[in-house]
Design an enzyme around this catalytic site. Structure first.
Site, PDB file in Angstrom:
ATOM      1  CD  GLU A  12      -0.270   1.053   3.347  1.00  0.00           C
ATOM      2  OE1 GLU A  12      -1.134   1.910   3.185  1.00  0.00           O
ATOM      3  OE2 GLU A  12       0.670   1.172   4.143  1.00  0.00           O
ATOM      4  CD  GLN A  61      -0.577   1.311  17.640  1.00  0.00           C
ATOM      5  OE1 GLN A  61      -0.712   1.742  16.505  1.00  0.00           O
ATOM      6  NE2 GLN A  61      -1.424   0.453  18.176  1.00  0.00           N
ATOM      7  CG  HIS A  99      -2.491  -0.668   6.586  1.00  0.00           C
ATOM      8  ND1 HIS A  99      -2.014  -1.036   7.818  1.00  0.00           N
ATOM      9  CD2 HIS A  99      -2.122   0.631   6.424  1.00  0.00           C
ATOM     10  CE1 HIS A  99      -1.392  -0.015   8.384  1.00  0.00           C
ATOM     11  NE2 HIS A  99      -1.438   1.016   7.556  1.00  0.00           N
ATOM     12  CG  LEU A 149      -7.304  -5.528  18.029  1.00  0.00           C
ATOM     13  CD1 LEU A 149      -6.383  -4.526  18.695  1.00  0.00           C
ATOM     14  CD2 LEU A 149      -8.384  -5.981  19.009  1.00  0.00           C
ATOM     15  CB  ALA A 150      -6.453  -8.123  12.607  1.00  0.00           C
ATOM     16  CG  ASP A 151      -2.638  -3.405  10.104  1.00  0.00           C
ATOM     17  OD1 ASP A 151      -1.934  -4.237   9.503  1.00  0.00           O
ATOM     18  OD2 ASP A 151      -2.477  -2.186   9.988  1.00  0.00           O
ATOM     19  CD  GLN A 152      -2.746  -0.723  14.715  1.00  0.00           C
ATOM     20  OE1 GLN A 152      -1.749  -0.245  15.238  1.00  0.00           O
ATOM     21  NE2 GLN A 152      -3.125  -0.396  13.498  1.00  0.00           N
TER      22      GLN A 152
END
Length: 343
Positions: free
Chosen positions: A12, A102, A313, A289-292
């Site tokens: 991306e 983060q 992403h 949340l999965a991405d984080q």
């Protein structure tokens, strides 16, 4: 000095490539050279938010850098030892303070001593995880992995005014524990006791939040769920509408930030669409949340969870993690609406 080349144009082509590379560079003490930074964006290169992430990583890890300035599309980053301590990072715009946080949180959580970090800038801008998401969804879930933090908020900052200020206290952890979560943890379509609706409104009519709540209640059948309009003291006008589902393990937040020209009803409908997608998939973790969670399970060395269809992403994030750590995060499709992420 040898550098691992990280192509910022891959996938991306946004800021996530930069942040993930910085975090894992500090964790592994691997020298990196980032090229084509944010090449997939209308304004490529380091904007204030991304520059602040680099400067935060530099200060925390005592790194040697080259080319770090606004607009830079190529930088070099050579980390040394991560130093716990007291820090302050101000973006100078409404850019996301949570994304800056983060970038450095995983390595500070593994430091030998506690740290205190003050962030100034945007907290709710619609283009990144908000401070509400960070505090209420992300941090409670990763506490089980050993990341022990506390947030103290002085002021929220909406786009475009920004002006938010908050503090993060981080206690050290020896290692990060693996994370496994495959069950949704409840029948949310029929049980609304753990569901809630919240509208944050700053310098705007309270009726905006009331209409958002009423629209979502009607569409979801959540008339009896807890709901509240929160009048926020912030430097500029802003609105954040949040639908929340509390499972046995964590809170999932589906947030849409209001925009000029976007009606309250449309804001609510967008949030409802995300909730319905999540409920019907019976996933354990919602898409954002999965991405984080990816970096943390990679650092822990193991982990898995179910989620809705991964975004570009997410797959880009996985590619960067694989390049730096060499680990193989696999995504398998369970059915038409559910995917499993596994390391």
């Amino acid at each position: 000095m040898d550098y691992m080349i990280i192509d910022g144009a891959q996938g991306e082509g946004g800021g996530q490539v930069l942040r993930t590379a910085l975090t894992l560079s500090m964790f592994t003490q691997q020298n990196i050279e980032l090229v084509n930074i944010r090449a997939g964006r209308k304004k490529p290169g380091l904007l204030r938010q991304h520059l602040t992430s680099v400067l935060a990583a530099q200060e925390v890890s005592d790194a040697i850098t080259e080319g770090v300035e606004l607009g830079a599309t190529r930088i070099r980053f050579s980390p040394r030892t991560v130093k716990p301590g007291n820090y302050r990072f101000a973006i100078g715009s409404a850019g996301s303070t949570t994304l800056v946080c983060q970038t450095i949180l995983p390595v500070l959580s593994l430091a030998k001593e506690s740290s205190t970090v003050v962030f100034e800038g945007g907290t709710h801008n619609g283009m990144s995880p908000s401070l509400s998401f960070f505090e209420q969804s992300y941090l409670p879930l990763i506490k089980g992995m050993g990341v022990n933090c506390r947030v103290s908020t002085s002021k929220l900052g909406f786009y475009p005014a920004g002006g938010g200020k908050w503090q993060l206290n981080v206690k050290p952890s020896v290692t990060l524990k693996p994370f496994f979560l495959s069950d949704s943890g409840g029948d949310f379509a029929n049980d609304i006791d753990n569901c809630s609706l919240d509208a944050l409104v700053s310098l705007l009519p309270v009726s905006i939040g009331q209409r958002e709540i009423a629209t979502a209640q009607k569409l979801l059948g959540w008339q009896n769920a807890l709901n509240q309009v929160h009048q926020i003291d912030s430097p500029g006008p802003g609105n954040s509408f949040q639908l929340s589902i509390q499972s046995q393990t964590h809170r999932s937040i589906f947030e849409v930030v209001g925009e000029h020209g976007l009606s309250s009803e449309k804001v609510a409908k967008r949030a409802v669409g995300r909730v319905n997608k999540f409920i019907h998939a019976k996933a354990a973790v919602e898409e954002y949340l999965a991405d984080q969670l990816l970096i943390l399970i990679a650092i822990a060395g193991s982990g898995s969870f179910t989620t809705t269809k991964p975004s570009l992403h997410t797959t880009t994030n996985i590619a960067v993690i694989k390049q730096i750590l060499g680990c193989n995060i696999e995504i398998t499709q369970v059915n038409d609406m559910l995917w499993k992420v596994n390391l």
